[in-house]
Design a protein around this motif. Sequence first.
Motif, mmCIF file in Angstrom:
data_model
loop_
_atom_site.group_PDB
_atom_site.id
_atom_site.type_symbol
_atom_site.label_atom_id
_atom_site.label_comp_id
_atom_site.label_asym_id
_atom_site.label_seq_id
_atom_site.Cartn_x
_atom_site.Cartn_y
_atom_site.Cartn_z
ATOM 1 N N UNK A 203 -11.624 52.743 -6.544
ATOM 2 C CA UNK A 203 -10.350 53.064 -6.911
ATOM 3 C C UNK A 203 -9.595 53.717 -5.719
ATOM 4 N N UNK A 204 -9.959 53.982 -4.744
ATOM 5 C CA UNK A 204 -9.420 54.591 -3.557
ATOM 6 C C UNK A 204 -9.130 53.681 -2.645
ATOM 7 N N UNK A 205 -9.228 53.990 -1.266
ATOM 8 C CA UNK A 205 -8.931 52.897 -0.266
ATOM 9 C C UNK A 205 -10.213 53.142 0.852
ATOM 10 N N UNK A 206 -11.415 53.467 0.412
ATOM 11 C CA UNK A 206 -12.706 53.522 1.231
ATOM 12 C C UNK A 206 -13.431 52.415 1.075
ATOM 13 N N UNK A 207 -13.237 51.378 0.323
ATOM 14 C CA UNK A 207 -13.850 50.140 0.152
ATOM 15 C C UNK A 207 -13.024 48.928 -0.302
ATOM 16 N N UNK A 208 -12.028 48.948 0.614
ATOM 17 C CA UNK A 208 -11.023 47.730 0.386
ATOM 18 C C UNK A 208 -11.695 46.484 0.815
ATOM 19 N N UNK A 209 -11.692 45.326 -0.123
ATOM 20 C CA UNK A 209 -12.050 44.146 0.215
ATOM 21 C C UNK A 209 -11.150 43.236 0.734
ATOM 22 N N UNK A 210 -11.508 42.450 1.868
ATOM 23 C CA UNK A 210 -10.671 41.680 2.463
ATOM 24 C C UNK A 210 -10.540 40.048 1.710
ATOM 25 N N UNK A 211 -9.380 39.744 1.437
ATOM 26 C CA UNK A 211 -9.154 38.630 0.655
ATOM 27 C C UNK A 211 -9.441 37.291 1.530
ATOM 28 N N UNK A 212 -9.875 36.183 1.081
ATOM 29 C CA UNK A 212 -10.042 35.033 1.795
ATOM 30 C C UNK A 212 -8.780 34.506 2.201
ATOM 31 N N UNK A 213 -7.762 34.632 1.257
ATOM 32 C CA UNK A 213 -6.584 33.985 1.861
ATOM 33 C C UNK A 213 -5.332 34.945 1.845
ATOM 34 N N UNK A 214 -4.696 34.851 2.763
ATOM 35 C CA UNK A 214 -3.431 35.690 3.077
ATOM 36 C C UNK A 214 -2.143 35.451 2.312
ATOM 37 N N UNK A 215 -1.754 36.198 1.476
ATOM 38 C CA UNK A 215 -0.629 36.053 0.501
ATOM 39 C C UNK A 215 0.584 36.328 1.065
ATOM 40 N N UNK A 216 0.739 36.717 2.142
ATOM 41 C CA UNK A 216 2.036 37.147 2.958
ATOM 42 C C UNK A 216 2.995 35.901 3.064
#
Length: 216
Positions: A203-216
């Motif tokens: 729920x915090x920011x210590x285990x943020x997963x990187x997505x396969x797709x860049x949505x920007x």
Amino acid sequence: MASALLVSCLYAAPTQELNQQKTVSALSERYGDRAGLRANAWFKIVNDSQKLAEIEKLEKVNQFFNLFRFIDDQTLWGDSNYWASPMEFIGANGGDCEDFSIAKYFTLLQLGIPEDKLRITMVKATSLNQYHMVLAYYEKPNSIPLVLDNLDKTIKLATKRKDLLPVYSFNGQQLWLNKEKGRGVLAGSSSRLEKWTDLKLRLGVDRLRQPKLNME
């Protein structure tokens, strides 16, 4: 997805106090500068909405998250059923119906909406002929809930959503089997749901997963 959820009832972690500077910095570093801007916008919603009436809080949160893009888990995360945390959802700039509902749920808890008024709800969306997830808000224990959805972006009473057939619903403490548009039948209590347990740890920011797709 439905069968995996139906095995248990849930017990949620309490809402977490997030440090704005740390959160924005972490999302910017992990997902890019635009993710940091989205995080700042989320904090503004949370900070500016604290004194609003509950229905106004629902509207603000629903409108904010419904600006995000819908994308399936496999395409975005390389996982057929990944429950993104609210910060991962904000960072990635999109997700599937579970991610919309989870982000709205935890944000409304941050805004002081009592947990017993909120339920993440599995439905059968007849327009899509598939399972779908929404967030339901109960003003009173026996009231017809309001539905916060990313398909129909207008908050409506469940009785006005003829396209949704309720299956079951849950919050941080209980699971209900739904046989009508109301609260359903209590189905017990458990903390054995693996995906929910894993989500609580992210729920915090210590285990943020990187997505396969860049949505920007």
